[in-house]
Design a protein around this motif. Structure first.
Motif, PDB file in Angstrom:
ATOM      1  N   GLN B 121      64.560   5.918 151.900  1.00  0.00           N
ATOM      2  CA  GLN B 121      64.643   7.231 152.408  1.00  0.00           C
ATOM      3  C   GLN B 121      65.227   7.330 153.622  1.00  0.00           C
ATOM      4  OE1 GLN B 121      60.977   9.650 151.936  1.00  0.00           O
ATOM      5  NE2 GLN B 121      60.031   8.309 150.629  1.00  0.00           N
ATOM      6  N   ILE B 122      65.192   6.085 154.292  1.00  0.00           N
ATOM      7  CA  ILE B 122      66.094   6.071 155.707  1.00  0.00           C
ATOM      8  C   ILE B 122      67.184   5.658 155.476  1.00  0.00           C
ATOM      9  CG2 ILE B 122      65.750   4.772 157.855  1.00  0.00           C
ATOM     10  CD1 ILE B 122      63.107   3.576 157.475  1.00  0.00           C
ATOM     11  N   GLU B 124      68.967   7.079 153.150  1.00  0.00           N
ATOM     12  CA  GLU B 124      69.714   8.413 152.673  1.00  0.00           C
ATOM     13  C   GLU B 124      70.347   9.126 153.821  1.00  0.00           C
ATOM     14  OE1 GLU B 124      66.773  11.065 151.466  1.00  0.00           O
ATOM     15  OE2 GLU B 124      67.976  12.118 149.892  1.00  0.00           O
ATOM     16  N   ILE B 125      69.705   9.089 154.772  1.00  0.00           N
ATOM     17  CA  ILE B 125      70.075   9.789 155.957  1.00  0.00           C
ATOM     18  C   ILE B 125      71.252   9.082 156.590  1.00  0.00           C
ATOM     19  CG2 ILE B 125      68.576   8.913 157.728  1.00  0.00           C
ATOM     20  CD1 ILE B 125      68.622  11.480 159.075  1.00  0.00           C
ATOM     21  N   ILE B 176      63.479   7.432 160.504  1.00  0.00           N
ATOM     22  CA  ILE B 176      64.482   8.392 159.789  1.00  0.00           C
ATOM     23  C   ILE B 176      64.901   9.128 160.886  1.00  0.00           C
ATOM     24  CG2 ILE B 176      64.462  10.351 158.074  1.00  0.00           C
ATOM     25  CD1 ILE B 176      62.149   9.360 156.626  1.00  0.00           C
TER      26      ILE B 176
END
Lengths: 319, 338
Positions: B121-122, B124-125, B176
């Protein structure tokens, strides 16, 4: 995790044994004498009770229930599934002929239902409260509420009789055997089998998606700057699929046995028709064995559901 | 635009369409965030503080729309983007979101996608906004996680959100938000869902980040204590309007608006006399779709005067940088806002 599933697979054996006992006992209560269906009535009247008794004796119908069960189950375990009381054919041969036909029907039904159901449900949730959504949900209600037999008859009336595009039934024309020869026979049954599924799946997907799209992590994903499509697919659909897939897999056995009606309407030589014929003739060995096949399917798919849930949802996988 | 200012909002008006009703969630809000400073937006639930913040990056729900005002963002001196001109979900606003302006949300428990590892999830950005190899990304993320006080970051990288505690999840959310090194961090009630000790940790973590990276922060909260602890400037909102706006000490030491002073009076203090009743503001928050002829706070105000029902009070600058929107200060020697 693997150990857990290994245990689950092993547990299938006692479960199946218990089910087989229950079915055996249940079927022994079925009224009517199987002999009646074996011999034409006019000839039966001519037979003496002694002759009938000998016939029963020779068929093993006079033995006590546990003895009959043990004889049957030991046969099954050895791969001898018994013989039809009506046609005398080997059940193994019957199943080997019928099961592939049903699986073919169920497989294409599932594939089409999955693709269309998920896509329509996804579109409906993304275009929530739009004309597309309203059309989808209205069609969905029609799809779930119209019974299969009516749909099947309508399809035959329109596409086979009126337009003459597709055959009314059967599996393959005489003298042909490739898959491509069978396609035209598959279209209508697969369609009728799939429509109820598409509708159900669409509604579940839509509902589940709408639920997920309201979650905080969707907003958080959007705040990362990733595209709307990726938010909807990678985060939305991926999470929405968990409950949908579980419902779907749970219904696979219904799809296989549920083909009973469709197979009869389209005169399709699958398991469904075999079961119906066997029940109406009190052909107990065939009913017994096909019920076991369906029970096995239900158990295996419920195992699949758990495996799939673990695969899709880390919260289950790690507990 | 002033070179010290990273974000300026001018006359922002955001509306929601709820069925046939129109809810004016944000009315004529103007504020600015200074580089490397923290602006606190305080107010009760439904006063429009979150909507203001979400308007900045166009993260409003589909029913909400910015209908007036400009939002300007300046990542560095001389560069300026007008965010309010971008379409929702356009490429332009998406390249700002996450990269330049990132957000932390209220509930870390539900703000992480349960089916992906936190590393993913981190990542992804990072992959969205930067050209970076998988190994480099991993290294950078693990460094950041360590810096944010997550123990055993290499191991934690491959863990799922449900394996983290609430405070740790909020640290992951901060990771994030910070991984692309944004100029502005919008923290929407970042500590509301956490217990008090963790609240303090997260707040001090945010302060450290600000010191290290020079990030400007908009801190949205309803907690006056957090404002006092963490902010340089405060905007007090009520019913979609900023009623008082100024530097922290001025607003706290000399609250001008009756609403601000009432809010400050209703904060319990350690050592408070057990027999005195804690002050509260009488009445309820009005509904967002209600239309007021006069000042929105007048039905609940203790210092009501004859003007209050006449019309919306204009903004008055009472002292340097300290603005108030109240009839009490009309003609008190201050000057008009514009």
């Amino acid at each position: 995790m693997l150990g857990y599933f290994f245990k689950r697979v092993l547990l299938l054996i006692p479960k199946l044994l218990i089910i087989s006992i229950l079915i055996f006992i249940g079927l022994s209560f079925v009224p009517g004498d199987p002999i009646d269906h074996l011999i034409p009535p006019d000839q039966r009247a001519k037979l003496s009770p002694v002759q009938l008794e000998t016939l029963r004796e020779s068929l093993g119908l006079n033995e006590k229930l546990p003895v009959r069960y043990l004889r049957w189950i030991s046969g099954v375990l050895k791969g001898d599934f018994g013989y039809s009381m009506v046609s005398g054919a080997s059940i193994r041969v019957m199943i080997a002929r019928r099961l592939p036909a049903t699986l073919e029907l169920a497989f294409f039904g599932l594939v089409i239902a999955n693709i269309l159901g998920l896509t329509l449900g996804y579109i409906s949730s993304i275009k929530h409260n739009s004309i597309i959504d309203y059309t989808n949900t209205t069609l969905g209600i029609i799809g779930t509420s119209v019974p299969e037999f009516f749909l099947g008859l309508c399809c035959i009336a329109i596409f086979s009789l009126h337009l003459g595009w597709l055959p009314t039934g059967g599996r393959v024309a005489v003298g042909k055997e490739t898959f491509f020869d069978r396609i035209e026979y598959l279209v209508l049954p697969v369609l009728c089998l799939a429509i109820g599924y598409i509708a159900t799946l669409m509604r579940y997907t839509r509902g589940s998606m709408l639920d997920v799209l309201n979650k905080d992590y969707i907003k958080a994903a959007r705040s990362k700057g990733i595209s709307e499509f990726r938010v909807n697919c990678n985060h939305g659909l991926r999470n929405a699929l968990i409950p949908v897939m579980i419902i779907l897999v749970n219904r696979i056995p219904v799809l296989v046995s549920g083909a009973v009606i469709i197979e009869n309407i389209f005169n399709y030589p699958g398991m469904g028709r075999m079961i119906l014929d066997a029940i109406s003739c009190s052909d107990i060995p065939v009913v017994m064995f096909s019920t076991m096949v369906i029970a096995t399917m239900i158990l295996v798919s419920s195992l699949l559901v758990d495996m799939l849930a673990a695969l899709l949802d880390p919260r289950i996988r790690f507990n | 635009m002033n070179k010290d200012i990273v974000l300026s909002i001018d006359g922002l008006k955001t509306q929601f369409k709820v069925g046939k009703r129109i809810v004016h969630a944000v009315n004529d809000v103007s504020l600015s965030v200074k580089r490397g400073k923290t602006l606190g937006i305080v107010g009760e639930s439904g006063c429009g503080k979150s909507v203001t913040a979400h308007s900045v990056v166009q993260l409003l729900p589909k029913t909400g729309n910015i209908c007036k005002g400009t939002i300007k963002y300046s990542p560095e001196v001389g560069k300026e983007y007008v965010l309010s001109d971008y379409k929702r979900d356009s490429k332009e606003i998406r390249s700002i979101r996450g990269k330049h302006i990132s957000m932390i949300f209220q509930d870390p428990l539900s703000s992480l996608d349960p089916v992906y590892t936190i590393g993913k999830q981190i990542e992804e950005i990072l992959f969205e906004h930067e050209k970076i190899s998988k190994n480099e990304a991993r290294k950078r993320i693990i460094d950041l996680l360590a810096k944010l006080g997550i123990p055993k970051p290499e191991e934690r990288y491959n863990h799922y959100p449900h394996q983290f505690s609430g405070g740790m999840k909020q640290r992951v959310m901060i990771a994030i938000a910070m991984v692309c090194n944004p100029k502005l961090l919008i923290a929407d009630e970042p500590t509301t869902a956490l217990d008090v000790t963790i609240q303090a940790q997260i707040l001090s973590l945010m302060r450290d980040i600000q010191k290290d990276y020079g990030t400007s922060i908009i801190l949205i909260t309803h907690n006056m204590g957090i404002v006092a602890e963490a902010c340089d400037e405060v905007a007090v909102m009520y019913m979609g309007r900023i009623v008082e706006y100024g530097p922290l000490e001025k607003v706290f030491n000399n609250p001008l608006h009756p609403y601000t002073s009432a809010l400050l009076r209703s904060v319990p203090v350690l050592g408070i006399d057990k027999n005195t009743e804690l002050r509260s503001i009488r009445g309820n928050t009005p509904d967002g779709s209600d239309v007021f002829q006069g000042c929105e706070f007048s039905p609940r105000c203790d210092q009501i005067c004859q003007h209050c029902k006449d019309g919306h009070p204009p903004v008055r600058v009472v002292e340097e940088g300290h603005e108030v929107r109240c009839w009490l200060y009309e003609g008190s020697g201050g000057s008009d806002h514009k």
